[in-house]
Design a protein around this motif. Structure first.
Motif, PDB file in Angstrom:
ATOM      1  N   VAL A 187       3.474   7.981   1.022  1.00 43.07           N
ATOM      2  CA  VAL A 187       3.075   8.220   2.272  1.00 43.07           C
ATOM      3  C   VAL A 187       2.535   6.652   2.639  1.00 43.07           C
ATOM      4  O   VAL A 187       2.935   6.285   3.888  1.00 43.07           O
ATOM      5  N   GLY A 188       1.791   6.023   1.769  1.00 39.76           N
ATOM      6  CA  GLY A 188       1.276   4.839   2.147  1.00 39.76           C
ATOM      7  C   GLY A 188       2.393   3.849   2.429  1.00 39.76           C
ATOM      8  O   GLY A 188       2.054   2.616   2.402  1.00 39.76           O
ATOM      9  N   GLY A 189       3.566   3.883   1.824  1.00 40.06           N
ATOM     10  CA  GLY A 189       4.526   2.866   1.932  1.00 40.06           C
ATOM     11  C   GLY A 189       5.292   2.430   0.576  1.00 40.06           C
ATOM     12  O   GLY A 189       6.096   1.567   0.658  1.00 40.06           O
ATOM     13  N   ALA A 190       4.709   3.155  -0.416  1.00 44.27           N
ATOM     14  CA  ALA A 190       5.533   2.544  -1.579  1.00 44.27           C
ATOM     15  C   ALA A 190       6.714   3.271  -1.805  1.00 44.27           C
ATOM     16  O   ALA A 190       7.053   4.382  -1.122  1.00 44.27           O
ATOM     17  N   SER A 191       7.692   2.414  -2.359  1.00 48.33           N
ATOM     18  CA  SER A 191       9.137   3.058  -2.408  1.00 48.33           C
ATOM     19  C   SER A 191       9.519   3.377  -3.951  1.00 48.33           C
ATOM     20  O   SER A 191       9.027   2.521  -4.961  1.00 48.33           O
ATOM     21  N   LEU A 192       9.543   4.536  -4.335  1.00 45.50           N
ATOM     22  CA  LEU A 192       9.724   4.873  -5.712  1.00 45.50           C
ATOM     23  C   LEU A 192      11.064   4.245  -6.396  1.00 45.50           C
ATOM     24  O   LEU A 192      11.022   4.004  -7.840  1.00 45.50           O
ATOM     25  N   SER A 193      11.876   3.518  -5.551  1.00 42.01           N
ATOM     26  CA  SER A 193      12.744   2.758  -6.266  1.00 42.01           C
ATOM     27  C   SER A 193      12.256   1.092  -6.519  1.00 42.01           C
ATOM     28  O   SER A 193      12.999   0.414  -6.996  1.00 42.01           O
ATOM     29  N   GLY A 194      10.879   1.013  -6.322  1.00 39.64           N
ATOM     30  CA  GLY A 194      10.378  -0.112  -6.609  1.00 39.64           C
ATOM     31  C   GLY A 194      10.366  -1.528  -5.508  1.00 39.64           C
ATOM     32  O   GLY A 194      11.210  -1.397  -4.739  1.00 39.64           O
ATOM     33  N   GLY A 195       9.767  -2.376  -5.911  1.00 34.00           N
ATOM     34  CA  GLY A 195       9.757  -3.562  -5.013  1.00 34.00           C
ATOM     35  C   GLY A 195       8.823  -3.473  -3.613  1.00 34.00           C
ATOM     36  O   GLY A 195       8.767  -4.462  -3.127  1.00 34.00           O
ATOM     37  N   LYS A 196       8.413  -2.324  -3.417  1.00 31.71           N
ATOM     38  CA  LYS A 196       7.710  -2.118  -2.313  1.00 31.71           C
ATOM     39  C   LYS A 196       6.249  -1.226  -2.517  1.00 31.71           C
ATOM     40  O   LYS A 196       6.613  -0.364  -3.133  1.00 31.71           O
ATOM     41  N   GLY A 197       5.367  -1.724  -1.804  1.00 34.75           N
ATOM     42  CA  GLY A 197       4.351  -0.709  -1.680  1.00 34.75           C
ATOM     43  C   GLY A 197       3.072  -1.630  -1.547  1.00 34.75           C
ATOM     44  O   GLY A 197       3.037  -2.969  -1.879  1.00 34.75           O
ATOM     45  N   ASN A 198       1.971  -0.896  -0.892  1.00 32.76           N
ATOM     46  CA  ASN A 198       0.730  -1.796  -0.649  1.00 32.76           C
ATOM     47  C   ASN A 198      -0.571  -0.808  -1.120  1.00 32.76           C
ATOM     48  O   ASN A 198      -0.290   0.355  -0.709  1.00 32.76           O
ATOM     49  N   ILE A 199      -1.542  -1.358  -1.217  1.00 28.68           N
ATOM     50  CA  ILE A 199      -2.593  -0.660  -1.770  1.00 28.68           C
ATOM     51  C   ILE A 199      -3.460  -0.212  -0.547  1.00 28.68           C
ATOM     52  O   ILE A 199      -3.954   1.123  -0.345  1.00 28.68           O
ATOM     53  N   VAL A 200      -3.485  -0.957   0.538  1.00 24.54           N
ATOM     54  CA  VAL A 200      -4.181  -0.340   1.559  1.00 24.54           C
ATOM     55  C   VAL A 200      -3.393   1.010   2.127  1.00 24.54           C
ATOM     56  O   VAL A 200      -4.050   1.768   2.612  1.00 24.54           O
ATOM     57  N   GLY A 201      -2.083   1.035   2.086  1.00 27.58           N
ATOM     58  CA  GLY A 201      -1.195   2.008   2.226  1.00 27.58           C
ATOM     59  C   GLY A 201      -1.756   3.333   1.422  1.00 27.58           C
ATOM     60  O   GLY A 201      -1.951   4.418   1.837  1.00 27.58           O
ATOM     61  N   ALA A 202      -2.036   3.316   0.085  1.00 26.16           N
ATOM     62  CA  ALA A 202      -2.446   4.221  -0.755  1.00 26.16           C
ATOM     63  C   ALA A 202      -3.553   4.904  -0.282  1.00 26.16           C
ATOM     64  O   ALA A 202      -3.809   6.193  -0.181  1.00 26.16           O
TER      65      ALA A 202
END
Ligand SMILES: Nc1ncnc2c1ncn2[C@@H]1O[C@H](COP(=O)(O)OP(=O)(O)OP(=O)(O)O)[C@@H](O)[C@H]1O
Ligand SMILES: Nc1ncnc2c1ncn2[C@@H]1O[C@H](COP(=O)(O)OP(=O)(O)OP(=O)(O)O)[C@@H](O)[C@H]1O
Ligand SMILES: [Mg+2]
Ligand SMILES: [Mg+2]
Lengths: 502, 322, 311, 322
Positions: D262-277
């Motif tokens: 929901v916070g923006g991580a992509s399960l295929s990798g390469g994307k994600g951010n901690i604040v989003g989590a």
């Protein structure tokens, strides 16, 4: 004569940045219309617009004089347009035949493999690709994959075939095969749109040439009516250094010493040395094992026997990170799969290795100080370190990868097809750069399928055939004919095969 | 010389591929062999067919559907909830006197519709499959629970129980259905254009799109297949247990994903095969069966299960010799 | 030191409440009581909730009973209780998922002088009152029935709930410990995680290995009903007995049909009503013993009629 | 002319990126605003802190670790079991009189070791992350259960409870710890080489490997981080509850993956951010909180949860305007 496919006054911008402006272009039955321009000039973007991948912001497309809109590749195909993409668009897990006929399997829900293989065969023959159509494309070399792409365009029976740098990973023989294919097609009235950075090819094939510069339409001319120099100046608007000649370089000590390198079934008993300040090229036909040798030296794959010494020291357990730390650099052949981190900015792609070496910190100012001069020097466009690299043109991506190793520094550079997709002007820059590296004492081991490039750069040429070194030629001995003779095995005795073993 | 290398290269993959596919089969057979000697009453026709086979049947059916989704690089966490929804609607209809066949068809349609919604959210609204099916997992489960007010629906018609839960020629129907679906599923994947496109999408969706193929349609289809398979599994289970519960199918997704992955599917897409899903499900069931036969205590069952799953994958990997 | 309703001296049977403490006092009609249930996915908890509502109607108070979406969302249940505390409930009826997960909530309630009552299942030792049945006793009564019915002993198997869960451990423990002194042999004791399908599969495996099994004891009725199907398909109906726990409606139906042998009914509806009665009495200021034990009984085909009235 | 276009290009991504990150924040604020007016007692300090904060805090901590793993294209299903294992070992040591600080460090080490095992199985043995962590999920849980024989460990030292479960300056420690870890985690990801490599590996592991970077080491590291984060979350929870149970952490993986995605991580990798989590965890907790405040019955809560999760992602998508 009405054009088969034409575009009028096309404008295209990506999030506000104009890439094409007022470009018109047409292709007539039986003609080869070449598109020329520097890296990032907008060639691929124009072609993608012609094929319906992008929709122009303004301007019209016409097929047979009728105005059309392509909402996607499917529409374009329905109107008889096919495209060979600059970045390969194949499905690695499917077989060669399945790729060639993807979307063209015929009537009914069933898939008849034998039928597919039989149908694919003639197209593969036409492009001169001798592989089993049942093999998964994943196992093919990138050059072979390129030929599959071409075969696929043929299978579509298109009236217009758009070819975006179809030869960028091909060697002489395949290019000849492609010429043959194109001539057959044009004789049948098919129109070809052809993009290449090689003037030889343009001169051999093109009827008309359109030049783009910075997204602007500069001129459309009859190919036979212009000289190379005129075209170049239209493209770049400045003078470029000549591409020829280079005196023999003074050589240092042996830096790389490879003995009996073997990977069963791929290459066998490969032995050679590269000295400091020397450029050695592995030449040969596609599939002759050059890429695999280069990767084996770098420790990129397992299952290799034989010894590798660097500066006299044995590298027993080779792996990319160990070799990087020992000052070895590596540029892979397949830029998209093995070169770039596509969704990351240029700066990350450029600095990846320098960070690991501790040469550059992460600070914005510090990295700009490294990145910007390099981008400037290699003329990377747009000169924005924060741009996502996927959005750069192919040639510009290649420059960034080269810059990666310039920034990190290395004493031995392993480089596979260094100028793939790079425009003439940048190529000259790049040659000068490699010369300069050599002059600084860097040892360069290169794989190249472009014979003029091999001759221009190499101090020595190792010609590979069927996974073995078939012969070695010094700068004086090397000529296109001798390299080819060794590579194909024709007249082996007459061309100094005996020199090969030392 | 060049001809020779090429011929070698041509041949190698075939042999390799056979060994590769056999990897998990080898693990399975090896396990069976060891257990035959060490676990009393393991190697009896009855235990193998109706012990391991039957309990693997449900998981196999669900895993077939999931394999399709996984091949495209997607995931479907909602299978258990879809199963529950299809089960309670189908069962409720039967209880109200709807002919069993019609009720079954409606249950399958419910599965298809639930899958279609998943698929459209993934392909049209372009949301991540994980989050879509996480959302619908909760949503469909809520639907099943509120539809039945949390109560199980009991007393299914005997004809229905017999048809899907009985035996034919001495073989339990669930197993027969699972095997039939495995064959059908394999054929679809390997010998139809649809199957080829699904494989291709997982390998390189962009390339498929550039070939003028409607990627969205085929991707959506995999979710529909997954929904229908979940419904089939649910109906088979209801026939066996004689009751449809709204909490049925809890945790199915994990078991089915495990079966698919153990069977060779790659969660990053492009790879997967239906027979593998069957083998994976069999392996997991065999494991459960042996631990029960050996009367391993609950906590140690967990230790053993974890170790054996990983051990099997390690053996599989080295058998494949990659 | 740990609290155990079993061993607690300060204890009374729910049937004696009226006799000892008189009629149920009246509270203001806007008195609100909050119920934090374990989950609502099992019929048992729905029946308990029904009991709360019956009791609330009977004693003229209001009740809101909520539950997290699954039985193992411990933080979720705690947050739910914390959230509800802001809404002005006078007392909380708690059915904790584990012994520990509601401890901070109970503490917060104490700080605000709100009443908390532990109703069934896991035990929060810090709640001042416990209403419910003794989980261990569930297993004990089945074991005693078996010993009485088959003095010569036999083979039995236990289908356990989710490993590590309080009720599963207690019920299994009571059953095994009681049988330990008898001639019975426990040939299998394996988990099926409260799940009908898993119970079905596991029971079939056990039956195959022990075709002469005398009885199954399952930690809840859902699993027991799965076991019944397994027994049926092995053609052992009537020969291998099956006992469950909880007394849900489906279990009664099965007993009437002569399939399920028996279930230890802890009368969830009645328990809910008693819990509400106890709450009302406590809120009205009565001093009650710490533990109010609600009835439980092993229901079989022979005696189910006398218990059906509590449904 | 070209200079101008280039400057535009330089500026634009930043603005775009801000809007993008704001997508989920917008959803969160919009929700909070609406609920403040419509749901009584939603917008009170107490509700926000103890109703939303605590469960969000635990989930955030776990999701931080998972975000790292997910960025590399992996997955860690074992977090809940690792949490339980770390919790019972730490608690047991404290109960036996080990100084709390030492016990905490050992618990963290247990988390790290459990993560390391996951990481090595993924990178060295080259097994699929899903299957590895599915196996260790069961295995570590079995360890925790057999270590404690299924019993909870009660009575933690007060100092420990105070330190991790108390308040500082009126703020509950769990929340403070979560926010601190979010800041730390963000810094690590954005401003260290390690973080950049992890992001790059998710983008194209092969390219990073050929750049001479030890991809295995960094990938393994993400699993270690995930294990440590699970242990931190477990300790915080144990301090809150004053007890450690071997079944603690059940289902954490799904909540944490949901928060990360929901916070923006992509399960295929390469994307994600901690604040989003963090934002994702807050959104999920807020949702739960509001439904409870509105006294929505369990079944309908599930319906609403499913709908809102998908709805939030749709809004997020259109805010990002991709
Ligand atoms: N999707 C995109 N988003 C933003 N900018 C883009 C995108 N695609 C291309 N560009 C930009 O458009 C310009 C033209 O790119 P294009 O790929 O058409 O160049 P080209 O002429 O094909 O170059 P090459 O010879 O290197 O292949 C480049 O500056 C590139 O960065
Ligand atoms: N992954 C693979 N599996 C099987 N065979 C392979 C694989 N990769 C390469 N080969 C085979 O090994 C041989 C040598 O390939 P290599 O890529 O080294 O050739 P090359 O001379 O560099 O040619 P190219 O110019 O095409 O890169 C070819 O016959 C190729 O088909
Ligand atoms: Mg291009
Ligand atoms: Mg090559």
């Amino acid at each position: 004569m009405t054009a088969l496919l034409s575009a009028h006054d096309i404008r295209k911008a990506f999030s506000g940045v104009t890439v094409l402006q007022g470009v018109s272009f047409s292709v007539e039955p039986g003609e080869v219309h070449a598109l020329l321009g520097e890296n990032g000039a907008g060639k691929s973007t124009l072609l993608k617009t012609l094929f319906g991948i992008y929709q122009a912001d303004s301007g019209v497309l016409r097929v047979d004089g009728q105005e059309v809109t392509f909402r996607g590749p499917r529409d374009a195909q329905r109107h008889g347009v096919a495209m060979i993409h600059q970045e390969l668009a194949l499905v690695p897990e499917l077989s060669v035949a399945q790729n060639v006929l993807l979307g063209q399997e015929g009537q009914g829900p069933w898939l008849n493999y034998r039928h597919l293989n039989d149908r694919a065969r003639p197209y593969l023959d036409q492009v001169g690709l001798q592989v089993d159509p049942r093999r998964p494309v994943r196992q093919l070399t990138i050059a072979q994959q390129q030929m599959v792409e071409i075969a696929r365009a043929l299978a579509l029976q298109a009236r217009v075939i758009i070819m975006d740098e179809p030869t960028s990973s091909l060697a002489m023989q395949e290019i000849e095969a492609l010429y043959g294919v194109i001539r057959t097609l044009t004789a049948r009235g098919v129109g070809i749109v052809y993009v290449s950075h090689h003037f030889d090819e343009i001169e051999a094939l093109a009827d008309r040439v359109t030049v783009l510069r910075d997204g602007q339409h500069i001129a459309t001319v009859d190919q036979r009516a212009v000289t190379r120099e005129q075209l170049v100046s239209m493209m770049v608007g400045r003078d470029i250094p000549a591409l020829h000649g280079q005196a023999p370089r003074p050589l240092g000590d042996v830096r790389l010493d490879v003995r009996g390198l073997t990977r069963r079934g791929v290459f066998e008993d490969v032995t050679f040395q590269v000295c400091a300040g020397e450029i050695v090229t592995l030449a040969g036909l596609i599939g002759s094992g050059r890429t695999d040798v280069l990767r084996a030296v770098y420790g990129a794959d397992g299952g290799v026997t034989g010894t590798v010494h660097l500066d006299g020291e044995a590298l027993a357990r080779r792996s990319p990170d160990r070799l990087m730390r020992r000052g070895v650099g590596f540029i892979a052949e397949d830029r998209r799969q093995q070169g770039i981190v596509p969704d990351a900015p240029v700066s990350l792609n450029l600095l990846l290795t320098s960070w690991a070496k501790g040469k550059v910190g992460l600070g914005a100012r510090e990295s700009r100080a490294v990145v910007e001069p390099l981008m400037e020097r290699l003329r990377v466009r747009p000169a924005n370190p924060q741009q996502i690299i996927r959005r750069l043109s192919g040639g510009n991506q290649q420059k960034v990868i080269l810059a990666r190793w310039l920034a990190a520094g290395c004493t031995l550079l392993l480089i596979d097809e260094p100028t793939r997709g790079i425009d003439v002007a940048s190529k000259a820059d790049l040659y000068a750069l490699l010369d300069e590296l050599a002059a600084q004492g860097v040892a360069v081991l290169m794989v190249s399928s472009e014979l003029p490039e091999v001759l221009r750069l190499s101090d020595r040429v190792l010609v590979m055939r069927g996974g073995r070194v078939a012969g070695e030629l010094s700068r004086q001995e090397a000529s296109e004919e001798r390299i080819l003779a060794l590579a194909t095995g024709a007249n082996a005795d007459a061309t100094g095969y005996a020199d090969a073993s030392d | 010389m060049q001809q020779v290398t090429q011929m070698q290269a041509t041949k190698r993959p075939n042999v390799l591929q056979q060994v590769r596919e056999a990897g998990i089969l080898a693990v399975l057979l090896l396990g069976a062999l060891i257990f035959s000697f060490t676990v009393p009453s393991f190697f009896t026709v009855d235990n193998v067919i109706s012990g391991i086979g039957l309990s693997a049947a449900i998981n196999t059916v669900v895993a077939i559907g999931l394999t399709y989704v996984i091949i495209t690089g997607g995931i479907d966490l909602s299978v258990g909830s879809v199963a529950a929804l299809a089960a309670v609607i189908g069962a409720d209809l039967m209880q109200r006197g709807t002919p069993a066949l019609l009720a079954v068809l409606i249950a399958l349609a419910v599965g298809a519709l639930a899958g279609l919604i998943n698929g459209l959210l993934v392909t049209r609204v372009k949301l991540a499959p994980f989050i879509v099916t996480l959302g619908t997992m909760t949503f469909y489960r809520g639907l099943a629970l509120s539809y039945t007010n949390g109560q199980p629906i009991l007393s299914m018609p005997d004809g229905f129980k017999q048809a899907l839960g009985g035996t034919v020629a001495g073989l339990p129907m669930p197993l027969v259905i699972a095997v039939l679906l495995v064959i059908l599923g394999s054929l679809l994947l390997r010998y139809t254009k649809t199957g080829q496109y699904i494989l291709a999408i997982g390998g390189n969706a962009e390339a498929v799109r550039l070939s003028g193929i409607n990627v969205s349609r085929y991707t959506t289809l995999t979710y529909v297949i997954s929904g229908v398979m979940a419904a089939v599994a649910a109906l088979v289970l209801v026939a066996q247990l004689g009751a449809a519960e709204p909490i049925l199918g809890n945790g199915w997704e994990l078991n089915a994903i495990a079966a698919a992955v153990v069977g060779g599917a790659s969660l990053s897409g492009g790879k997967g095969n239906i027979v593998g899903a069957l083998l994976g499900a069999l392996l997991l069931s065999m494991l459960q069966n042996v631990l029960t036969l050996l009367n391993v205590q609950a906590f140690y069952q967990m230790l053993a299960t974890g170790l054996i799953i990983i051990g099997a994958m390690v053996i599989d990997r080295y058998t494949r010799g990659e | 030191a740990t609290f155990s309703p079993d061993a607690e001296k300060d204890r009374i049977d729910s049937t004696q409440l009226t006799a000892k403490f008189g009629p149920v006092p009246k509270l203001p009609a806007d008195t609100r009581i909050g119920g934090v249930m374990k989950a609502l996915s099992n019929e048992y908890w729905q029946l308990l909730r029904k009991g709360y509502q019956n009791g609330a109607r009977k004693y003229g108070v209001q009740v809101d009973a909520q539950a997290p979406s699954n039985e193992s969302d411990q933080i979720g249940q705690l947050s739910m209780m914390n959230t509800m505390m802001g809404k002005g409930y006078k007392a909380f009826l708690l059915s904790p998922q584990t012994d520990a997960n509601l401890l901070p909530g109970v503490q917060r309630a104490k700080d605000r002088q709100l009443l908390t009552i532990n109703v069934n299942d896991a035990l929060v030792s810090t709640t001042p009152h416990f209403v419910g049945n003794i989980q261990r006793q569930n297993g004990v009564s089945v074991a005693e029935y078996l010993i009485k019915t088959f003095p010569a002993g036999g083979k039995v198997a236990v289908i356990e709930g989710q490993p590590g869960v309080y009720a599963a451990g207690q019920r299994t423990g009571g059953f095994k410990d009681t049988l330990a002194k008898s001639k019975f042999k426990i040939v299998a004791s394996v988990p099926a995680n409260w799940d009908r399908q898993q119970a079905f599969n596991v029971a079939r495996d056990i039956l195959r290995k022990n075709p002469d099994l005398t009885a199954f004891y399952a930690n809840n009725d859902t699993m027991a009903l799965g076991v019944v199907e397994a027994v049926k398909s092995a053609g052992r109906l009537g020969k291998t007995l099956v006992f469950g726990t909880d007394g849900i409606n489906a279990a009664y139906d099965s007993i009437k049909k002569g399939e399920l042998t028996g279930t230890v009914d802890s009368f969830p509806v009645l328990t809910g009503e008693v819990a509400m009665e106890v709450t009302v009495r406590l809120l009205a200021g009565q001093k009650l013993p710490r533990v109010i034990a609600t009835p439980q009984a092993l229901v079989t085909k022979a005696n189910y009629k006398q218990y059906e009235q509590f449904k």
